[in-house]
Design an enzyme around this catalytic site. Structure first.
Site, PDB file in Angstrom:
ATOM      1  N   ASP A   1      34.721  45.552  44.282  1.00  0.00           N
ATOM      2  CA  ASP A   1      35.617  44.676  45.347  1.00  0.00           C
ATOM      3  C   ASP A   1      34.596  43.341  45.643  1.00  0.00           C
ATOM      4  O   ASP A   1      33.489  43.569  45.942  1.00  0.00           O
ATOM      5  CB  ASP A   1      35.368  45.621  46.896  1.00  0.00           C
ATOM      6  CG  ASP A   1      36.076  44.669  47.786  1.00  0.00           C
ATOM      7  OD1 ASP A   1      36.371  43.674  47.612  1.00  0.00           O
ATOM      8  OD2 ASP A   1      36.488  45.142  48.573  1.00  0.00           O
TER       9      ASP A   1
ATOM     10  N   GLN B   1      46.057  38.912  35.916  1.00  0.00           N
ATOM     11  CA  GLN B   1      46.839  37.834  34.724  1.00  0.00           C
ATOM     12  C   GLN B   1      45.904  37.485  33.789  1.00  0.00           C
ATOM     13  O   GLN B   1      46.196  37.483  32.438  1.00  0.00           O
ATOM     14  CB  GLN B   1      47.820  37.220  35.252  1.00  0.00           C
ATOM     15  CG  GLN B   1      48.879  36.778  34.224  1.00  0.00           C
ATOM     16  CD  GLN B   1      49.392  35.234  34.979  1.00  0.00           C
ATOM     17  OE1 GLN B   1      49.153  34.738  35.690  1.00  0.00           O
ATOM     18  NE2 GLN B   1      50.405  34.807  33.971  1.00  0.00           N
TER      19      GLN B   1
ATOM     20  N   ARG C   1      40.386  48.087  41.066  1.00  0.00           N
ATOM     21  CA  ARG C   1      40.815  49.309  40.770  1.00  0.00           C
ATOM     22  C   ARG C   1      40.565  49.494  39.202  1.00  0.00           C
ATOM     23  O   ARG C   1      40.582  48.571  38.627  1.00  0.00           O
ATOM     24  CB  ARG C   1      42.056  49.680  41.170  1.00  0.00           C
ATOM     25  CG  ARG C   1      43.271  48.938  40.320  1.00  0.00           C
ATOM     26  CD  ARG C   1      43.520  47.446  40.942  1.00  0.00           C
ATOM     27  NE  ARG C   1      45.122  47.206  40.115  1.00  0.00           N
ATOM     28  CZ  ARG C   1      44.807  45.821  39.580  1.00  0.00           C
ATOM     29  NH1 ARG C   1      43.777  44.948  39.504  1.00  0.00           N
ATOM     30  NH2 ARG C   1      45.813  45.722  39.029  1.00  0.00           N
TER      31      ARG C   1
ATOM     32  N   TYR D   1      46.215  29.044  50.132  1.00  0.00           N
ATOM     33  CA  TYR D   1      45.756  29.123  48.755  1.00  0.00           C
ATOM     34  C   TYR D   1      45.045  27.962  48.389  1.00  0.00           C
ATOM     35  O   TYR D   1      43.982  27.869  47.852  1.00  0.00           O
ATOM     36  CB  TYR D   1      46.986  29.116  47.845  1.00  0.00           C
ATOM     37  CG  TYR D   1      46.825  29.431  46.309  1.00  0.00           C
ATOM     38  CD1 TYR D   1      45.930  30.695  45.949  1.00  0.00           C
ATOM     39  CD2 TYR D   1      46.969  28.458  45.442  1.00  0.00           C
ATOM     40  CE1 TYR D   1      45.730  30.504  44.583  1.00  0.00           C
ATOM     41  CE2 TYR D   1      46.917  28.707  44.292  1.00  0.00           C
ATOM     42  CZ  TYR D   1      46.104  29.591  43.814  1.00  0.00           C
ATOM     43  OH  TYR D   1      45.950  30.142  42.465  1.00  0.00           O
TER      44      TYR D   1
HETATM   45  N1  SER Z   1      50.110  30.107  39.432  1.00  0.00           N
HETATM   46  C1  SER Z   1      49.493  29.935  40.794  1.00  0.00           C
HETATM   47  C2  SER Z   1      50.454  30.081  41.687  1.00  0.00           C
HETATM   48  O1  SER Z   1      51.592  30.004  41.608  1.00  0.00           O
HETATM   49  C3  SER Z   1      49.142  28.501  40.965  1.00  0.00           C
HETATM   50  O2  SER Z   1      47.663  28.442  40.585  1.00  0.00           O
HETATM   51  O3  SER Z   1      50.080  30.904  42.969  1.00  0.00           O
END
Ligand code: SER
Length: 318
Positions: free
Chosen positions: A53, A12, A36, A142
């Protein structure tokens, strides 16, 4: 920044950042890499592109040497919802990839940027006007990789003198490439569905505030931070930045000004809702403003006008 290597270049952020940087620094000076290849993609066709990668440290170093990179923009990572579904893979890619990229930066003396996120905060963080320096105890994989990443980047600066810089991005909204499985994605999806079907079922509940930013402001922030005078930087990894904070019914109301019969409904995804609930409502970006002049142009109204305009062209919907 003269020779810039970008990982995750077809994601993105990357797909737009590569084009933005090529327009500033020259097509041949921005080396796009991704796991890719997408033939016909503008970032692939308009300048150097290599398959990479980020878990492959050797190949990363080879590419950086081959092109004499002096800057690494490391974007390859899994987003929050995917990382929750695949935590082991998320650790491998987000931490392993970052470590490999930092090692290349150390060896070749490259400047280094990698994004952190509002995901680096957690439920014990003050959620309104979240300070730059505050509690960071995220409870998602995350978030764990983002906090660890911030620390690792600071370590590489202090220990090895690598010029590491980063921002905590809020949800990024854009029309070029879809985000790959985040929590803030609802604020992108809603525009597509508004144009296609005049309705949207939100997986995030009404009243859930999160910080957001339109992609042009995010691209500008990356370049401005990387060009900033290092002597002014008190912080490095990573600066709070945001352009707006809203909840689903507010973006829906803004879309309704353009598409009169647009309706939002709610079908909440408990996993992504829990992630959103653990993130701040609004973050304070005073440090970014003071230390390197961060600013943003787009608010919810101007972003919505531009998004609907650009996306209706892209989707060929009048
Ligand atoms: N936009 C990201 C997510 O929603 C946050 O850093 O994972």
């Amino acid at each position: 920044m003269k020779k810039i290597l970008v990982t995750g270049a077809l994601g993105q952020i990357g797909s737009e950042l590569v084009m933005h940087m090529r327009s500033i620094y020259g097509n041949d000076n921005v080396i796009a890499t991704d796991i890719r290849r997408i033939d016909g993609n503008v970032a692939v066709e308009s300048g150097p592109f290599e398959i990479l990668d980020v878990k492959d440290a050797k190949r990363m170093a080879e590419i950086a040497k081959q092109y004499n990179a002096d800057t690494i923009i490391h974007l390859a990572a899994l987003l929050s919802a995917v990382a929750e579904a695949k935590p082991v893979l998320a650790w491998d890619i987000n931490m392993g990839g970052l470590f490999n990229a930092l090692e290349v930066a150390r060896e070749l003396n490259c400047a280094f940027f990698t994004p952190s996120s509002i995901g680096a905060f957690g439920p014990s963080t003050p959620s309104v006007n979240t300070p730059q320096d505050t509690i960071q105890r995220p409870q998602t994989m995350y978030g764990v990789t983002k906090v660890s990443g911030e620390l690792l980047c600071d370590y590489y600066f202090k220990k090895f003198g690598v010029d590491t810089r980063g921002v905590r991005f809020p949800g990024l909204i854009s029309y070029e490439t879809l985000p790959g499985g985040g929590t803030t994605d609802y604020a992108v999806d809603i525009y597509y569905e508004a144009l296609k079907n005049h309705k949207y079922s939100s997986f995030i509940k009404q009243g859930t505030y999160m910080d957001m930013m339109y992609m042009p402001d995010a691209l500008n922030a990356i370049v401005t931070l990387m060009e900033a005078d290092p002597s002014k930087l008190v912080h490095r990894n990573a600066f709070n930045i945001t352009a707006m904070s809203f909840e689903p019914s507010q973006i829906a109301a803004e879309i309704k000004k353009h598409i009169k019969d647009f309706e939002i409904s709610y079908n909440v995804d408990p996993v992504r809702q829990a992630i959103a609930d653990s993130w701040p409502d609004s973050i304070d970006c005073t440090a970014a403003r003071q230390e390197w002049g961060f600013s943003s142009k787009y608010d919810l109204a101007s972003m919505t006008t531009d998004m609907l305009n650009k996306l209706s062209g892209k989707l060929n919907i009048k």
